[in-house]
Write a protein that holds these residues in place. Structure first.
Motif, mmCIF file in Angstrom:
data_model
loop_
_atom_site.group_PDB
_atom_site.id
_atom_site.type_symbol
_atom_site.label_atom_id
_atom_site.label_comp_id
_atom_site.label_asym_id
_atom_site.label_seq_id
_atom_site.Cartn_x
_atom_site.Cartn_y
_atom_site.Cartn_z
ATOM 1 N N MET A 207 0.837 -1.154 -0.096
ATOM 2 C CA MET A 207 0.047 0.145 0.017
ATOM 3 C C MET A 207 0.745 1.192 0.063
ATOM 4 S SD MET A 207 -2.899 1.089 2.846
ATOM 5 C CE MET A 207 -4.355 1.202 1.995
ATOM 6 N N ALA A 208 0.703 2.182 -0.836
ATOM 7 C CA ALA A 208 1.457 3.325 -0.917
ATOM 8 C C ALA A 208 1.097 4.148 0.331
ATOM 9 C CB ALA A 208 1.010 4.346 -2.371
ATOM 10 N N VAL A 209 2.141 5.275 0.561
ATOM 11 C CA VAL A 209 1.954 6.205 1.733
ATOM 12 C C VAL A 209 0.908 7.375 1.110
ATOM 13 C CG1 VAL A 209 3.839 5.501 2.767
ATOM 14 C CG2 VAL A 209 4.123 7.311 1.079
ATOM 15 N N ASN A 210 0.112 7.887 2.056
ATOM 16 C CA ASN A 210 -0.760 8.765 1.651
ATOM 17 C C ASN A 210 -0.910 10.021 2.784
ATOM 18 O OD1 ASN A 210 -2.863 10.647 0.829
ATOM 19 N ND2 ASN A 210 -4.090 9.040 0.455
ATOM 20 N N ALA A 211 -0.188 11.172 2.561
ATOM 21 C CA ALA A 211 -0.170 12.286 3.592
ATOM 22 C C ALA A 211 -1.583 12.754 3.969
ATOM 23 C CB ALA A 211 0.553 13.528 3.145
ATOM 24 N N ASP A 212 -2.502 12.594 3.198
ATOM 25 C CA ASP A 212 -3.799 12.938 3.330
ATOM 26 C C ASP A 212 -4.476 12.159 4.590
ATOM 27 O OD1 ASP A 212 -3.944 14.948 1.547
ATOM 28 O OD2 ASP A 212 -4.767 13.573 -0.219
ATOM 29 N N ASN A 213 -3.982 10.889 4.995
ATOM 30 C CA ASN A 213 -4.363 10.122 6.010
ATOM 31 C C ASN A 213 -3.769 10.490 7.247
ATOM 32 O OD1 ASN A 213 -5.920 8.561 4.251
ATOM 33 N ND2 ASN A 213 -4.584 6.844 3.812
ATOM 34 N N VAL A 214 -2.817 11.351 7.418
ATOM 35 C CA VAL A 214 -2.204 11.744 8.677
ATOM 36 C C VAL A 214 -3.162 12.707 9.476
ATOM 37 C CG1 VAL A 214 -0.149 12.944 9.844
ATOM 38 C CG2 VAL A 214 0.071 11.625 7.683
ATOM 39 N N ARG A 215 -3.439 12.455 10.632
ATOM 40 C CA ARG A 215 -4.508 13.271 11.523
ATOM 41 C C ARG A 215 -3.637 13.890 12.718
ATOM 42 N NH1 ARG A 215 -6.711 12.769 7.506
ATOM 43 N NH2 ARG A 215 -8.083 11.158 6.914
ATOM 44 N N VAL A 216 -4.371 14.915 13.092
ATOM 45 C CA VAL A 216 -3.960 15.772 14.263
ATOM 46 C C VAL A 216 -4.996 16.122 15.149
ATOM 47 C CG1 VAL A 216 -2.944 17.972 14.865
ATOM 48 C CG2 VAL A 216 -2.205 16.786 12.762
ATOM 49 N N GLY A 217 -4.963 16.070 16.483
ATOM 50 C CA GLY A 217 -5.871 16.206 17.394
ATOM 51 C C GLY A 217 -6.044 17.679 17.789
ATOM 52 N N LEU A 218 -6.653 18.433 16.498
ATOM 53 C CA LEU A 218 -6.664 19.970 16.774
ATOM 54 C C LEU A 218 -7.614 20.300 18.093
ATOM 55 C CD1 LEU A 218 -7.194 20.784 13.105
ATOM 56 C CD2 LEU A 218 -4.984 20.831 14.654
ATOM 57 N N ASN A 219 -8.615 19.694 18.371
ATOM 58 C CA ASN A 219 -9.418 19.926 19.395
ATOM 59 C C ASN A 219 -10.186 19.067 19.749
ATOM 60 O OD1 ASN A 219 -10.983 21.908 21.011
ATOM 61 N ND2 ASN A 219 -11.627 23.115 19.258
ATOM 62 N N GLY A 220 -10.855 19.345 20.864
ATOM 63 C CA GLY A 220 -11.755 18.235 21.424
ATOM 64 C C GLY A 220 -12.116 18.388 22.902
ATOM 65 N N ASN A 221 -12.772 17.365 23.333
ATOM 66 C CA ASN A 221 -13.585 17.567 24.664
ATOM 67 C C ASN A 221 -13.645 16.108 25.454
ATOM 68 O OD1 ASN A 221 -14.886 19.577 22.810
ATOM 69 N ND2 ASN A 221 -15.127 20.400 24.917
ATOM 70 N N VAL A 222 -13.718 16.127 26.459
ATOM 71 C CA VAL A 222 -13.973 15.173 27.568
ATOM 72 C C VAL A 222 -15.121 15.187 28.204
ATOM 73 C CG1 VAL A 222 -13.123 13.595 29.464
ATOM 74 C CG2 VAL A 222 -11.429 14.557 27.621
ATOM 75 N N TYR A 223 -15.999 13.854 28.391
ATOM 76 C CA TYR A 223 -17.293 14.183 28.749
ATOM 77 C C TYR A 223 -17.256 12.961 29.802
ATOM 78 C CZ TYR A 223 -18.208 16.684 24.711
ATOM 79 O OH TYR A 223 -18.590 17.624 23.725
ATOM 80 N N VAL A 224 -18.138 13.156 30.820
ATOM 81 C CA VAL A 224 -18.486 12.286 31.888
ATOM 82 C C VAL A 224 -19.868 12.165 32.244
ATOM 83 C CG1 VAL A 224 -17.867 13.745 33.667
ATOM 84 C CG2 VAL A 224 -17.612 11.373 34.076
ATOM 85 N N ALA A 225 -20.312 10.856 32.400
ATOM 86 C CA ALA A 225 -21.627 10.555 32.811
ATOM 87 C C ALA A 225 -21.732 9.480 33.545
ATOM 88 C CB ALA A 225 -22.608 10.552 31.539
ATOM 89 N N PRO A 226 -23.076 9.362 34.115
ATOM 90 C CA PRO A 226 -23.170 8.247 35.040
ATOM 91 C C PRO A 226 -23.151 6.753 34.410
ATOM 92 C CG PRO A 226 -24.794 9.957 35.552
ATOM 93 C CD PRO A 226 -24.036 10.261 34.483
ATOM 94 N N LYS A 227 -22.535 5.784 34.951
ATOM 95 C CA LYS A 227 -22.440 4.511 34.335
ATOM 96 C C LYS A 227 -23.717 4.322 33.798
ATOM 97 C CE LYS A 227 -21.713 0.978 36.613
ATOM 98 N NZ LYS A 227 -21.158 0.001 37.632
ATOM 99 N N GLY A 228 -23.814 3.694 32.652
ATOM 100 C CA GLY A 228 -25.268 3.116 32.089
ATOM 101 C C GLY A 228 -25.873 4.385 31.269
ATOM 102 N N THR A 229 -25.223 5.504 31.172
ATOM 103 C CA THR A 229 -25.932 6.501 30.461
ATOM 104 C C THR A 229 -25.675 6.131 28.832
ATOM 105 O OG1 THR A 229 -25.473 8.103 32.219
ATOM 106 C CG2 THR A 229 -25.835 9.063 29.727
ATOM 107 N N ALA A 230 -26.673 6.332 27.948
ATOM 108 C CA ALA A 230 -26.571 6.079 26.825
ATOM 109 C C ALA A 230 -25.657 7.004 25.958
ATOM 110 C CB ALA A 230 -27.965 5.989 25.935
ATOM 111 N N ALA A 231 -24.807 6.682 24.998
ATOM 112 C CA ALA A 231 -23.916 7.433 24.574
ATOM 113 C C ALA A 231 -24.428 7.702 22.909
ATOM 114 C CB ALA A 231 -22.375 7.036 24.574
ATOM 115 N N PRO A 232 -23.983 8.770 22.097
ATOM 116 C CA PRO A 232 -24.384 8.859 20.959
ATOM 117 C C PRO A 232 -23.590 7.719 20.157
ATOM 118 C CG PRO A 232 -23.109 10.693 21.910
ATOM 119 C CD PRO A 232 -23.158 9.734 22.784
#
Length: 187
Positions: A1-26
């Motif tokens: 498989m050829a290399v492809n720079a378009d497949n390189v990812r960076v974690g630009l932004n994000g969030n961490v969420y917390v909920a009671p155990k058993g809470t439905a996630a998306p």
């Protein structure tokens, strides 16, 4: 498989969420996190560190200098981050079984930290984006198992450094990672 720079990812932004155990996630990338999911707010600029590791046990035989078999003995997955917004949700996650009460109406609050906290299993969500690429990692059952020292110093934010360990739940998955990354498509 050829290399492809378009497949390189960076974690630009994000969030961490917390909920009671058993809470439905998306279950997709467009549904908003439900009201029970609390965003922990700003994290320090180290972002989130996700680690996945496995351990194996070598089975040796008298007749061989090399293992004759390897057996998977454990799987571990963790998320590590430092919350720098001292929100009630972050404070009570860092100090399990703690409670925040209002001492003086709207001006003074008190955090009671127990001497013998119990288990504090929660559900965790981690979402990060890179331009149009969205990723969500959902840990239905986990717990903060390591806490860094809280430092108070000039020029640095007060941070609550935590490591969350994922636990096996009733489903066969330890966690679920959703992504719209086209590089995941199989040929």
């Amino acid at each position: 498989m050829a290399v492809n720079a378009d497949n390189v990812r960076v974690g630009l932004n994000g969030n961490v969420y917390v909920a009671p155990k058993g809470t439905a996630a998306p279950t997709d990338l467009t549904t908003a996190w439900g009201a029970a999911w609390k965003d922990l707010g700003y994290l320090n600029d180290d972002g989130v560190e996700m680690e996945y590791s496995t351990d194996v046990e070598d089975i040796m035989a008298w007749q061989s200098l090399s293992p004759v078999r390897r057996v998977l003995t454990s799987v571990d997955m963790t998320l590590a981050f430092t919350a720098i917004e001292l929100r009630a949700d972050a404070m009570t996650l860092y100090f399990p079984d703690s409670t925040i009460t209002e001492v003086t109406a709207g001006t003074v609050y008190k955090l009671d930290i127990p001497s013998a906290p119990g288990s504090a299993e929660m559900a965790f969500g981690f979402e990060w984006v890179d331009d149009t690429i969205i990723n969500r990692v959902i840990i239905p059952r986990g717990e903060v198992t390591d806490r860094e020292s809280v430092n108070f110093q000039r020029g640095e934010p007060v941070g609550l450094g935590m490591t969350v360990s994922a636990y096996a739940s009733s489903s066969p998955e330890l966690a679920t990672w959703l992504s719209n990354d086209p590089s995941w498509a199989t040929a």
